[in-house]
Design a protein around this motif. Sequence first.
Motif, mmCIF file in Angstrom:
data_model
loop_
_atom_site.group_PDB
_atom_site.id
_atom_site.type_symbol
_atom_site.label_atom_id
_atom_site.label_comp_id
_atom_site.label_asym_id
_atom_site.label_seq_id
_atom_site.Cartn_x
_atom_site.Cartn_y
_atom_site.Cartn_z
ATOM 1 N N LEU A 14 1.037 -1.076 0.080
ATOM 2 C CA LEU A 14 -0.155 -0.157 0.008
ATOM 3 C C LEU A 14 0.886 1.182 -0.192
ATOM 4 C CD1 LEU A 14 -2.950 1.317 0.165
ATOM 5 C CD2 LEU A 14 -2.396 1.202 2.824
ATOM 6 N N GLY A 15 0.475 2.332 -0.811
ATOM 7 C CA GLY A 15 1.461 3.389 -0.871
ATOM 8 C C GLY A 15 0.475 4.325 -1.400
ATOM 9 N N ARG A 16 1.144 5.859 -1.473
ATOM 10 C CA ARG A 16 0.393 6.939 -1.942
ATOM 11 C C ARG A 16 1.461 7.573 -3.061
ATOM 12 N NH1 ARG A 16 -0.459 12.289 -1.797
ATOM 13 N NH2 ARG A 16 -2.586 13.176 -1.624
ATOM 14 N N THR A 17 0.728 8.188 -4.317
ATOM 15 C CA THR A 17 1.475 8.589 -5.328
ATOM 16 C C THR A 17 1.695 10.025 -4.908
ATOM 17 O OG1 THR A 17 0.972 7.087 -7.057
ATOM 18 C CG2 THR A 17 1.483 9.055 -7.826
ATOM 19 N N PHE A 18 2.876 10.849 -5.269
ATOM 20 C CA PHE A 18 2.944 11.994 -5.192
ATOM 21 C C PHE A 18 3.430 12.581 -6.609
ATOM 22 C CE2 PHE A 18 3.386 10.387 -0.799
ATOM 23 C CZ PHE A 18 2.698 11.278 -0.093
ATOM 24 N N ASN A 19 2.847 13.516 -7.261
ATOM 25 C CA ASN A 19 3.177 13.897 -8.362
ATOM 26 C C ASN A 19 4.126 15.077 -8.222
ATOM 27 O OD1 ASN A 19 1.685 12.048 -10.070
ATOM 28 N ND2 ASN A 19 -0.319 12.935 -9.713
ATOM 29 N N ILE A 20 5.154 15.152 -9.124
ATOM 30 C CA ILE A 20 6.228 16.208 -8.926
ATOM 31 C C ILE A 20 6.011 16.947 -10.229
ATOM 32 C CG2 ILE A 20 8.328 16.814 -8.097
ATOM 33 C CD1 ILE A 20 8.585 14.244 -6.509
ATOM 34 N N GLY A 21 5.515 17.896 -10.464
ATOM 35 C CA GLY A 21 5.548 18.478 -11.872
ATOM 36 C C GLY A 21 4.567 17.588 -12.873
ATOM 37 N N ASP A 22 4.900 17.914 -13.924
ATOM 38 C CA ASP A 22 3.964 17.419 -15.060
ATOM 39 C C ASP A 22 4.756 15.866 -15.345
ATOM 40 O OD1 ASP A 22 2.460 19.461 -15.157
ATOM 41 O OD2 ASP A 22 3.353 20.527 -16.887
ATOM 42 N N ASN A 23 5.914 15.542 -15.004
ATOM 43 C CA ASN A 23 6.654 14.324 -15.608
ATOM 44 C C ASN A 23 7.172 13.365 -14.568
ATOM 45 O OD1 ASN A 23 6.628 15.566 -18.264
ATOM 46 N ND2 ASN A 23 8.050 17.076 -17.835
ATOM 47 N N ASN A 24 7.012 13.682 -13.591
ATOM 48 C CA ASN A 24 7.636 12.876 -12.303
ATOM 49 C C ASN A 24 6.493 12.507 -11.349
ATOM 50 O OD1 ASN A 24 10.664 12.814 -12.690
ATOM 51 N ND2 ASN A 24 10.264 15.048 -12.813
ATOM 52 N N SER A 25 6.727 11.582 -10.798
ATOM 53 C CA SER A 25 5.921 10.895 -9.458
ATOM 54 C C SER A 25 6.800 10.022 -8.824
ATOM 55 C CB SER A 25 4.680 10.188 -10.022
ATOM 56 O OG SER A 25 4.747 9.016 -10.683
ATOM 57 N N LEU A 26 6.555 10.132 -7.318
ATOM 58 C CA LEU A 26 7.084 9.344 -6.421
ATOM 59 C C LEU A 26 5.896 8.403 -5.753
ATOM 60 C CD1 LEU A 26 9.361 11.633 -4.376
ATOM 61 C CD2 LEU A 26 10.197 9.811 -5.832
ATOM 62 N N GLN A 37 9.326 0.494 0.526
ATOM 63 C CA GLN A 37 9.792 0.444 -0.894
ATOM 64 C C GLN A 37 9.374 1.998 -1.301
ATOM 65 O OE1 GLN A 37 6.688 -2.123 -2.815
ATOM 66 N NE2 GLN A 37 7.147 -3.501 -1.057
ATOM 67 N N LEU A 38 10.378 2.235 -2.311
ATOM 68 C CA LEU A 38 10.264 3.736 -2.990
ATOM 69 C C LEU A 38 10.321 3.444 -4.521
ATOM 70 C CD1 LEU A 38 9.811 6.794 -2.574
ATOM 71 C CD2 LEU A 38 12.388 6.748 -2.708
ATOM 72 N N TYR A 39 9.353 4.179 -5.114
ATOM 73 C CA TYR A 39 9.381 4.023 -6.632
ATOM 74 C C TYR A 39 9.434 5.516 -7.267
ATOM 75 C CZ TYR A 39 7.644 -0.658 -5.719
ATOM 76 O OH TYR A 39 7.593 -2.055 -5.438
ATOM 77 N N TRP A 40 10.064 5.628 -8.133
ATOM 78 C CA TRP A 40 10.364 6.891 -8.965
ATOM 79 C C TRP A 40 10.136 6.749 -10.497
ATOM 80 C CZ3 TRP A 40 14.373 8.499 -12.404
ATOM 81 C CH2 TRP A 40 14.123 9.848 -12.702
ATOM 82 N N PHE A 41 8.999 7.675 -11.026
ATOM 83 C CA PHE A 41 8.546 7.280 -12.393
ATOM 84 C C PHE A 41 8.791 8.729 -12.821
ATOM 85 C CE2 PHE A 41 6.081 4.358 -10.052
ATOM 86 C CZ PHE A 41 6.519 3.186 -10.364
ATOM 87 N N ASN A 42 9.422 8.735 -14.290
ATOM 88 C CA ASN A 42 9.430 10.016 -15.037
ATOM 89 C C ASN A 42 9.178 9.669 -16.463
ATOM 90 O OD1 ASN A 42 11.562 11.376 -17.190
ATOM 91 N ND2 ASN A 42 11.221 12.575 -15.454
ATOM 92 N N VAL A 100 13.399 0.750 -5.386
ATOM 93 C CA VAL A 100 14.156 0.547 -4.248
ATOM 94 C C VAL A 100 13.475 0.050 -3.221
ATOM 95 C CG1 VAL A 100 15.844 1.570 -2.298
ATOM 96 C CG2 VAL A 100 15.697 2.628 -4.543
ATOM 97 N N LEU A 101 13.851 -1.425 -2.943
ATOM 98 C CA LEU A 101 12.816 -2.060 -1.992
ATOM 99 C C LEU A 101 13.741 -2.833 -0.922
ATOM 100 C CD1 LEU A 101 11.565 -2.293 -5.205
ATOM 101 C CD2 LEU A 101 10.125 -3.972 -3.931
#
Length: 183
Positions: free
Chosen positions: A46-58, A79-84, A95-96
């Motif tokens: 379980l986790g929460r997405t944080f959008n950073i600008g238009d192109n990144n999410s944590l 766990q931590l996921y970064w998507f660009n 990163v798990l």
Amino acid sequence: TAETANPWLRIDSDQQGQSIWVGASSGNWEHDFIFYPASGLLEVDLGRTFNIGDNNSLLPMIGLLHDPIAGRLNWLSPQLYWFNNFGKHSSELWVLFYLRATKSLTDYHWILITERYEIAPGWRVGPQVEWSHDYTNSSTFGRYAGLGAKIPYGAKSTVDFSVSRDIQKSRVVARLTFITNFE
């Protein structure tokens, strides 16, 4: 209350074995369930997405890995996921950590970095690197570097295939990932 939306299915097969994932989102909350057929382990995240600008999410998540056969919790998994996604370029960082809840197991991490560049509509290729380290035994048990390709497989599905060199054991490993969205 946000409704569950964007359900998906993911099937992975690689040097570590197979895993079957199902997941969805509820607003900015992400949740998934993973089954590992070889060990019989079940995982819930379980986790929460944080959008950073238009192109990144944590996406920070917390997971529990349970052994239903032994009837015990095996690992707690921060766990931590970064998507660009920026035009034709996309990056992912996973990163798990697996923190043992049972003394007979080990604490370890798994890190995955993928880069993909779109060479044709929906077709992406690029490098990836993985690193796994066992903290309990102070040993690295996986360092892989290679190339991957993500291709469309129908209207709502993709296949990601990668081939990597196992730097420690001088062997070649492969991963096949199938992902489909149901909405």
